[in-house]
Scaffold this active site. Sequence first.
Site, PDB file in Angstrom:
ATOM      1  N   ARG A  15       0.798  -1.221   0.000  1.00 17.10           N
ATOM      2  CA  ARG A  15       0.000   0.000   0.000  1.00 17.10           C
ATOM      3  C   ARG A  15       0.832   1.273   0.000  1.00 17.10           C
ATOM      4  O   ARG A  15       0.328   2.335  -0.377  1.00 17.10           O
ATOM      5  CB  ARG A  15      -1.026  -0.053   1.124  1.00 17.10           C
ATOM      6  CG  ARG A  15      -2.083  -1.140   0.820  1.00 17.10           C
ATOM      7  CD  ARG A  15      -3.059  -1.382   1.934  1.00 17.10           C
ATOM      8  NE  ARG A  15      -2.481  -1.905   3.154  1.00 17.10           N
ATOM      9  CZ  ARG A  15      -2.212  -3.187   3.382  1.00 17.10           C
ATOM     10  NH1 ARG A  15      -2.481  -4.092   2.484  1.00 17.10           N
ATOM     11  NH2 ARG A  15      -1.694  -3.566   4.522  1.00 17.10           N
TER      12      ARG A  15
ATOM     13  N   GLU B 230       3.101  -7.446  13.938  1.00 15.00           N
ATOM     14  CA  GLU B 230       2.242  -7.773  15.070  1.00 15.00           C
ATOM     15  C   GLU B 230       1.693  -9.186  14.957  1.00 15.00           C
ATOM     16  O   GLU B 230       1.228  -9.753  15.929  1.00 15.00           O
ATOM     17  CB  GLU B 230       1.113  -6.748  15.225  1.00 15.00           C
ATOM     18  CG  GLU B 230       0.196  -6.602  14.042  1.00 15.00           C
ATOM     19  CD  GLU B 230       0.683  -5.628  12.979  1.00 15.00           C
ATOM     20  OE1 GLU B 230      -0.144  -5.173  12.198  1.00 15.00           O
ATOM     21  OE2 GLU B 230       1.900  -5.330  12.903  1.00 15.00           O
TER      22      GLU B 230
END
Length: 182
Positions: free
Chosen positions: A69, A106
């Site tokens: 992105r 994460e």
Amino acid sequence: MSACCNDDPRILHIKSTIRVVPNFPKPGIMFQDITTLLLAPKAFKNTVDMFVERYKDKNISVVAGIEARGFIFGPPIALAIGAKFVPLRKPRKLPGKVMSEEYTLEYGRDCLEMHIGAVEPYERALVVDDLIATGGTLCAAMNLLERAGAEVVECACLIELPDLKGRDRLKGKPLYVLVESH
């Protein structure tokens, strides 16, 4: 620094176009989906415009976009400010000689690669991605650029998840964010 707290009406419009998808890509993750922002031309333009306004006079010669992105926002920012765009890609996506940097996400581990010679020593670089969570991806990007001799001026993200404290991992580098999400 964050633009999300200022009174620019574009921020609310941008934020309203970002969809949150629960439990994607795995349970417990609240995925910030920017594809809905891309379907709203005014919000997409406002996003790019706000980044360009911030960086147009900062003497940046490299905009490094993180796959995937960061590739959406990086090139129009680079073109508008007169900088080159350098893609930071997942492993085995770039032909030729590359340098690599592994990092922790994460929800797992990953790696970024950059072409050797894409960045010259002492160039001023901006790192662009859509989101900062734990900061691992941005740190890997900064490490790659700094190993090539560039000066990372700032990191820019559309969204920050402040509860994950990714900003704290950026070695004191400034971070500019348009939208905070909790």
